[in-house]
Design a protein around this motif. Structure first.
Motif, PDB file in Angstrom:
ATOM      1  N   TYR A 133       1.028  -1.168   0.087  1.00  0.00           N
ATOM      2  CA  TYR A 133      -0.016   0.036   0.028  1.00  0.00           C
ATOM      3  C   TYR A 133       0.890   1.321   0.130  1.00  0.00           C
ATOM      4  CZ  TYR A 133      -3.921  -3.071   1.167  1.00  0.00           C
ATOM      5  OH  TYR A 133      -4.608  -4.026   1.254  1.00  0.00           O
ATOM      6  N   SER A 145      -3.753   4.755   3.636  1.00  0.00           N
ATOM      7  CA  SER A 145      -3.370   4.320   2.190  1.00  0.00           C
ATOM      8  C   SER A 145      -4.257   5.257   1.369  1.00  0.00           C
ATOM      9  CB  SER A 145      -3.669   2.844   2.024  1.00  0.00           C
ATOM     10  OG  SER A 145      -5.033   2.591   1.946  1.00  0.00           O
ATOM     11  N   ASP A 146      -3.717   5.716   0.151  1.00  0.00           N
ATOM     12  CA  ASP A 146      -4.235   6.448  -0.966  1.00  0.00           C
ATOM     13  C   ASP A 146      -5.218   5.645  -1.852  1.00  0.00           C
ATOM     14  OD1 ASP A 146      -2.953   8.699  -0.191  1.00  0.00           O
ATOM     15  OD2 ASP A 146      -1.320   8.535  -1.789  1.00  0.00           O
ATOM     16  N   SER A 166      -6.827   3.516  -4.635  1.00  0.00           N
ATOM     17  CA  SER A 166      -6.162   2.991  -5.884  1.00  0.00           C
ATOM     18  C   SER A 166      -6.933   2.203  -6.467  1.00  0.00           C
ATOM     19  CB  SER A 166      -5.065   2.025  -5.187  1.00  0.00           C
ATOM     20  OG  SER A 166      -5.426   0.959  -4.367  1.00  0.00           O
ATOM     21  N   THR A 167      -6.587   1.630  -7.839  1.00  0.00           N
ATOM     22  CA  THR A 167      -7.289   0.809  -8.516  1.00  0.00           C
ATOM     23  C   THR A 167      -6.273  -0.292  -9.019  1.00  0.00           C
ATOM     24  OG1 THR A 167      -8.745   2.440  -9.448  1.00  0.00           O
ATOM     25  CG2 THR A 167      -8.421   0.619 -10.731  1.00  0.00           C
ATOM     26  N   SER A 168      -6.843  -1.473  -8.793  1.00  0.00           N
ATOM     27  CA  SER A 168      -5.978  -2.825  -9.197  1.00  0.00           C
ATOM     28  C   SER A 168      -6.334  -3.293 -10.505  1.00  0.00           C
ATOM     29  CB  SER A 168      -6.115  -3.887  -8.107  1.00  0.00           C
ATOM     30  OG  SER A 168      -5.549  -3.399  -6.679  1.00  0.00           O
ATOM     31  N   LYS A 177      -0.941  -2.105  -9.616  1.00  0.00           N
ATOM     32  CA  LYS A 177      -2.104  -0.922  -8.910  1.00  0.00           C
ATOM     33  C   LYS A 177      -1.646   0.243  -9.484  1.00  0.00           C
ATOM     34  CE  LYS A 177      -2.684  -0.983  -4.573  1.00  0.00           C
ATOM     35  NZ  LYS A 177      -2.495  -1.075  -3.103  1.00  0.00           N
ATOM     36  N   VAL A 227      -2.097   3.964  -8.235  1.00  0.00           N
ATOM     37  CA  VAL A 227      -2.375   4.834  -6.720  1.00  0.00           C
ATOM     38  C   VAL A 227      -2.679   6.408  -7.216  1.00  0.00           C
ATOM     39  CG1 VAL A 227      -1.904   5.362  -4.561  1.00  0.00           C
ATOM     40  CG2 VAL A 227      -1.051   3.243  -5.344  1.00  0.00           C
ATOM     41  N   ASP A 228      -3.797   7.067  -6.612  1.00  0.00           N
ATOM     42  CA  ASP A 228      -4.176   8.258  -6.882  1.00  0.00           C
ATOM     43  C   ASP A 228      -3.495   9.103  -5.514  1.00  0.00           C
ATOM     44  OD1 ASP A 228      -5.248  10.797  -7.147  1.00  0.00           O
ATOM     45  OD2 ASP A 228      -7.352  10.219  -7.234  1.00  0.00           O
ATOM     46  N   ARG A 229      -2.359   9.926  -5.723  1.00  0.00           N
ATOM     47  CA  ARG A 229      -1.983  10.369  -4.758  1.00  0.00           C
ATOM     48  C   ARG A 229      -2.748  11.708  -4.189  1.00  0.00           C
ATOM     49  NH1 ARG A 229       3.788  11.250  -4.413  1.00  0.00           N
ATOM     50  NH2 ARG A 229       3.445  13.407  -4.067  1.00  0.00           N
ATOM     51  N   ASN A 267      -0.236  10.413  -9.896  1.00  0.00           N
ATOM     52  CA  ASN A 267      -0.401   8.760  -9.662  1.00  0.00           C
ATOM     53  C   ASN A 267       0.840   8.051  -9.255  1.00  0.00           C
ATOM     54  OD1 ASN A 267      -3.226   9.210 -10.048  1.00  0.00           O
ATOM     55  ND2 ASN A 267      -2.936   8.293 -12.295  1.00  0.00           N
TER      56      ASN A 267
END
Length: 334
Positions: free
Chosen positions: A32, A158-159, A161-163, A185, A187-189, A194
């Motif tokens: 994560y 955790s930010d 995210s899309t897996s 993954k 991850v949207d910061r 990302n």
């Protein structure tokens, strides 16, 4: 450290083992990325982006790992080390999972950064009490770590995210290796950027580590170059990870992400091994991507990759599953 990488690479090309470690289907992601907030003596001590790693540890238990934990002190740093808590029991909660444990932990030396001025002070201390508690709800990991003897409290969130799950193929210096099903993954910061994560990456019998490429401009088109430090993987636990010994490694990422599909090419220029080309074609594992049941009350059970495995949760192997029932979707841990 891995010696004679070229010789080992030749063996890896001939190995019949899978590209990455065999997947262990459990309720948590292996890694994560998000905000790590630190307090010391009850006062804020800074916030930074960081990675928390998770590994399965027996039935319904996990190991949590915070690598290279460092306290930034103005223009200087206090290098603490790697905090690893084993055998944390995971419990089902109303909307996800919860866990907690109090343990006596020996902090391990970190592995990055390196240099004569880097002294991992936590590793020089005796084992000390550490408490951990947290939740995993809708893919969001919230975690608190307390090191009472150091008066340090750590909170991680955790930010989003899309897996994406799909076939991942690799070429090493234009030599193809066996493809395998993997998860990447995005991850949207939260700042228009990302991060991209490929956990537990291996080249046959050579265990590389976690590939994390940060600060990629958000959008459907992905095109980014960076120098990264590959971190140790978390699973399998006894793997001899070597990517962190390579220092800063040049990486380029190019592809597209749209309509639940991720098409990606990652070029990793590894010293003594040459260029590793990783190609990935994945689909989102979000439960919103799974077709809804057409009849109210009908139950359908899917893997986290979106593959339907039946209409009942009975007699399923251990792992995490998505259930659609009465127009709703939820996850279960077997």
């Amino acid at each position: 450290m891995i010696k004679n990488l070229r010789s080992i690479a030749a063996v890896a090309l001939m190995a019949v083992s899978m590209l990455s470690a065999k997947a262990y289907d459990f309720s948590f992601d292996y890694s994560y990325y998000g905000n790590l907030e630190v307090e010391m003596f009850g006062k804020p001590f800074g916030t930074s982006k960081n990675e928390i790693k998770v590994a399965p540890c027996g039935q319904d238990s996990i190991t949590l790992i915070l690598d290279n934990f460092t306290l930034s002190m103005g223009t200087s740093n206090m290098y603490v080390g790697t905090i690893k808590v084993d055998s944390i029991k995971v419990e089902n909660s109303a909307d996800g999972f919860s866990f907690s444990k109090e343990d006596v932990v020996k902090i391990e030396p970190g592995y990055y950064p390196v240099g004569e001025d880097v002294v991992w002070t936590g590793a020089q201390l005796p084992a000390m009490p550490v408490s951990v508690e947290g939740t995993l709800v809708n893919g969001k990991l919230v975690l608190a770590i307390n090191i009472e003897s150091m008066k340090v409290n750590v909170k991680f969130t955790s930010d989003p995210s899309t897996s994406f799950s799909g076939p991942l193929s690799v070429e090493m210096n234009d030599n193809p290796m066996r493809a395998s099903e993997q998860v990447i993954k995005i991850v949207d910061r939260g700042d228009g950027m990302n991060a991209l994560m490929l956990s537990n990456f291996s080249l046959g019998i050579m265990h590389v580590g976690n590939i994390l490429v940060d600060s990629i401009p958000a959008g459907e088109t992905i095109s980014h170059e960076a120098g990264i430090v590959i971190s140790k993987g978390s699973y399998p636990a006894d793997a001899d990870w070597f990517g962190h010994t390579l220092g800063v490694v040049p990486v380029s990422v190019n592809g597209t992400v749209a309509s639940g599909n991720l098409n990606l090419v990652i070029d990793i220029n590894m010293p003594d091994l040459g260029v590793i080309k990783v190609s990935f074609d994945g689909v989102s594992t979000s439960i919103s991507e799974i077709p809804a049941d057409t009849e109210t009350g009908v139950k359908a059970v899917y893997t986290v990759s979106g593959v339907k495995v039946g209409d009942s949760t009975d007699n399923l192997p251990s792992g995490i599953y998505i259930v659609k029932e009465n127009g709703k979707s939820y996850k279960i841990l077997k």
